[in-house]
Design a protein around this motif. Sequence first.
Motif, PDB file in Angstrom:
ATOM      1  N   SER A  70     -10.478   4.241   8.293  1.00 11.67           N
ATOM      2  CA  SER A  70      -9.904   3.538   9.444  1.00 11.67           C
ATOM      3  C   SER A  70     -10.246   2.048   9.441  1.00 11.67           C
ATOM      4  CB  SER A  70     -10.400   4.170  10.745  1.00 11.67           C
ATOM      5  OG  SER A  70      -9.980   5.514  10.851  1.00 11.67           O
ATOM      6  N   SER A  71     -11.433   1.699   8.970  1.00 16.92           N
ATOM      7  CA  SER A  71     -11.829   0.286   8.990  1.00 16.92           C
ATOM      8  C   SER A  71     -11.020  -0.538   8.001  1.00 16.92           C
ATOM      9  CB  SER A  71     -13.326   0.150   8.690  1.00 16.92           C
ATOM     10  OG  SER A  71     -13.626   0.632   7.387  1.00 16.92           O
ATOM     11  N   GLY A  72     -10.607   0.086   6.878  1.00 16.14           N
ATOM     12  CA  GLY A  72      -9.808  -0.644   5.894  1.00 16.14           C
ATOM     13  C   GLY A  72      -8.490  -1.148   6.470  1.00 16.14           C
ATOM     14  N   PRO A  73      -7.663  -0.272   7.038  1.00 18.54           N
ATOM     15  CA  PRO A  73      -6.421  -0.742   7.661  1.00 18.54           C
ATOM     16  C   PRO A  73      -6.660  -1.714   8.810  1.00 18.54           C
ATOM     17  CG  PRO A  73      -6.321   1.621   7.279  1.00 18.54           C
ATOM     18  CD  PRO A  73      -7.739   1.199   6.980  1.00 18.54           C
ATOM     19  N   LEU A  74      -7.711  -1.483   9.596  1.00 15.89           N
ATOM     20  CA  LEU A  74      -7.990  -2.350  10.739  1.00 15.89           C
ATOM     21  C   LEU A  74      -8.227  -3.790  10.299  1.00 15.89           C
ATOM     22  CD1 LEU A  74      -8.666  -2.866  13.740  1.00 15.89           C
ATOM     23  CD2 LEU A  74     -11.005  -2.090  13.243  1.00 15.89           C
ATOM     24  N   THR A  75      -8.968  -3.981   9.238  1.00 17.62           N
ATOM     25  CA  THR A  75      -9.271  -5.336   8.772  1.00 17.62           C
ATOM     26  C   THR A  75      -8.194  -5.895   7.851  1.00 17.62           C
ATOM     27  OG1 THR A  75     -10.577  -4.399   6.942  1.00 17.62           O
ATOM     28  CG2 THR A  75     -11.756  -4.973   8.966  1.00 17.62           C
ATOM     29  N   ASP A  76      -7.195  -5.097   7.504  1.00 17.31           N
ATOM     30  CA  ASP A  76      -6.134  -5.568   6.602  1.00 17.31           C
ATOM     31  C   ASP A  76      -5.060  -6.324   7.358  1.00 17.31           C
ATOM     32  OD1 ASP A  76      -4.774  -5.647   3.978  1.00 17.31           O
ATOM     33  OD2 ASP A  76      -3.301  -4.373   4.985  1.00 17.31           O
ATOM     34  N   SER A  77      -4.474  -5.699   8.377  1.00 18.35           N
ATOM     35  CA  SER A  77      -3.378  -6.336   9.112  1.00 18.35           C
ATOM     36  C   SER A  77      -3.122  -5.569  10.397  1.00 18.35           C
ATOM     37  CB  SER A  77      -2.093  -6.360   8.274  1.00 18.35           C
ATOM     38  OG  SER A  77      -1.619  -5.046   8.050  1.00 18.35           O
ATOM     39  N   LEU A  78      -2.403  -6.193  11.334  1.00 18.81           N
ATOM     40  CA  LEU A  78      -2.039  -5.517  12.574  1.00 18.81           C
ATOM     41  C   LEU A  78      -1.029  -4.409  12.302  1.00 18.81           C
ATOM     42  CD1 LEU A  78      -2.288  -5.313  15.622  1.00 18.81           C
ATOM     43  CD2 LEU A  78      -0.519  -7.066  15.834  1.00 18.81           C
ATOM     44  N   ASN A  79      -0.141  -4.613  11.328  1.00 17.53           N
ATOM     45  CA  ASN A  79       0.786  -3.547  10.932  1.00 17.53           C
ATOM     46  C   ASN A  79       0.038  -2.260  10.618  1.00 17.53           C
ATOM     47  OD1 ASN A  79       3.653  -3.899  10.877  1.00 17.53           O
ATOM     48  ND2 ASN A  79       3.380  -5.557   9.413  1.00 17.53           N
ATOM     49  N   ALA A  80      -0.975  -2.395   9.759  1.00 16.59           N
ATOM     50  CA  ALA A  80      -1.737  -1.214   9.340  1.00 16.59           C
ATOM     51  C   ALA A  80      -2.531  -0.633  10.505  1.00 16.59           C
ATOM     52  CB  ALA A  80      -2.677  -1.587   8.193  1.00 16.59           C
ATOM     53  N   THR A  81      -3.017  -1.488  11.382  1.00 14.80           N
ATOM     54  CA  THR A  81      -3.800  -1.011  12.523  1.00 14.80           C
ATOM     55  C   THR A  81      -2.953  -0.180  13.476  1.00 14.80           C
ATOM     56  OG1 THR A  81      -5.258  -2.931  12.380  1.00 14.80           O
ATOM     57  CG2 THR A  81      -5.210  -1.738  14.472  1.00 14.80           C
ATOM     58  N   VAL A  82      -1.767  -0.675  13.807  1.00 13.59           N
ATOM     59  CA  VAL A  82      -0.884   0.047  14.720  1.00 13.59           C
ATOM     60  C   VAL A  82      -0.503   1.411  14.152  1.00 13.59           C
ATOM     61  CG1 VAL A  82       1.404   0.003  15.797  1.00 13.59           C
ATOM     62  CG2 VAL A  82      -0.016  -2.054  15.796  1.00 13.59           C
ATOM     63  N   ALA A  83      -0.395   1.492  12.823  1.00 17.60           N
ATOM     64  CA  ALA A  83      -0.009   2.754  12.183  1.00 17.60           C
ATOM     65  C   ALA A  83      -1.067   3.837  12.344  1.00 17.60           C
ATOM     66  CB  ALA A  83       0.289   2.525  10.700  1.00 17.60           C
ATOM     67  N   ILE A  84      -2.333   3.459  12.593  1.00 18.61           N
ATOM     68  CA  ILE A  84      -3.406   4.459  12.731  1.00 18.61           C
ATOM     69  C   ILE A  84      -4.006   4.415  14.137  1.00 18.61           C
ATOM     70  CG2 ILE A  84      -3.962   4.412  10.267  1.00 18.61           C
ATOM     71  CD1 ILE A  84      -6.434   2.676  11.061  1.00 18.61           C
ATOM     72  N   THR A  85      -3.197   4.065  15.122  1.00 21.99           N
ATOM     73  CA  THR A  85      -3.682   3.920  16.498  1.00 21.99           C
ATOM     74  C   THR A  85      -4.443   5.144  16.976  1.00 21.99           C
ATOM     75  OG1 THR A  85      -1.850   2.425  17.062  1.00 21.99           O
ATOM     76  CG2 THR A  85      -2.959   3.534  18.889  1.00 21.99           C
ATOM     77  N   ASP A  86      -3.941   6.333  16.677  1.00 21.89           N
ATOM     78  CA  ASP A  86      -4.539   7.562  17.195  1.00 21.89           C
ATOM     79  C   ASP A  86      -5.944   7.814  16.664  1.00 21.89           C
ATOM     80  OD1 ASP A  86      -2.253   7.997  18.620  1.00 21.89           O
ATOM     81  OD2 ASP A  86      -1.364   9.377  17.150  1.00 21.89           O
TER      82      ASP A  86
END
Length: 508
Positions: A436-452
């Motif tokens: 989860s931390s990888g997408p979070l620090t990559d971009s907002l696109n990736a963060t929104v995709a793993i919101t749950d």
Amino acid sequence: MTQRQFTRAGARQWAGLGLLAMPTVLLGLDVTVLYLVAPSMAADLSPSATQLLWIMDAYGFLVAGFLVTMGTLGDRIGRRRLLRAGMIAFAAVSVLAAFAPTAELLILARALLGVAGATLMPSTLSLISNMFPDARQRAVAIGVWATMFALGMAAGPIVGGALVDSFWWGAPFLAAVPVAFVVLAGARALLPEYAAPSGGRLDLVSVGLSLAAILPVIYAVKHIASEGPGGPALACAGAGVLAAIVFVRRQRRLPDPLLDVTLFGNRAFVVALGVLLIGLAGVGGSMYLVTQYLQLVEGLTPFDAGLWMGPPALAMFAAAIGAPLVARRFRPGSVMGAALGASLAGYALLATAGLDDAVPVAAGFTFVYLGLGALAALGTDMVVGAVPAARSGSAASISETVQELGIAIGVALLGSLTTAVYRTQVTVPEGLTSESSGPLTDSLNATVAITDSLPPGTVEAARHAFTTGLNVASLVAGVAIAAATALCLAMLRHVPPLGAERPRDTDV
């Protein structure tokens, strides 16, 4: 000064302009259609942040790389013939992009679309120069052309949003197929054929040198913007500059050069190109960020976000049509400078936006697009009008190279700057897994995709970090536009109002 006398265009020429408007709208649409398609496409193909940027700007970079070659090729083999061939290729590759199963294949398809698009852009603009020899009619026709390209850019998010909501992310690419059928059916009846009578063979060495000059520099810009300066990036930039020097020297020796470098002796030509480059970089990067803001920060659907782009499109339309009319009474440089000055209010609104600020963001981009309308119409006319009709293909290719390169550089630089600010602002909650931390620090696109899978408040903080990046990028863009405004007012004040006599092939 007196108005120079040229044959005025009739109904056939204006109908031909309507036909040329169709591929022009399509080209503009392809620049921005992925801005609202990106989240849906990213959810399906799962591209990395770097791959997403390449998907966004590979089209513009390859268009920029091949425009000089295609513009000269059109002068040699016939501009209408090149338009027809390019239309067939563009439609075929659009189908490939629509059904691309992986991010890598979509990047390839976008690159091929760029090559095909490079055949269409100089063909449409140089044919306008042939069809409208009268200076005032030509300015209005180029204003229509610029409006159609910008209309396509503005319609891209709306069309993309509507088609994505109704079908899937690849559907917007298929719009090229019916357009190709109409253009191919009407070209012979409405468009004249023109090939330069003294054109020689295409110099393939010059073609290679032009690509060797443009593409490494583009890579270096992307790499430095995203990763910072380093050995490979600086080496590529140096190689590109070296190739450019060799290219220019070769063009000076050839009897039939790929690019007529003597055009750069015209001050208005050079300054107009510089202002176009800066202006389009600001618009391209801002549009990419604004459409991402509307979807990822405000949570709008692609179609709803597209509708928010309607007011900017209307402002662009009014400025692109109105600027050539105003420039009949006032100097074009003053009109361009005034419009760019007004767009600074837009960059100020974007630089101060926060969460839940969809109205200020849309209003800000409306001012940005207003400046683009006058700039695209008058700047392009200034470039194309500086040369005889026989060389308009070369001038058109230079103008469009600069504009496409500006949009692509804007996406790369402002997009990468926003990403860099986002990564410094976002905070990883304690105990978050690496998945989860990888997408979070990559971009907002990736963060929104793993919101749950994220703790409460994490996505909200990520949206705030992205908005901070938008603020910084808009501030940087605004400074550049302020410089372009001053350049217009200081260096183009000698250009007379439209219709006043001035040489087309010498310094004004």
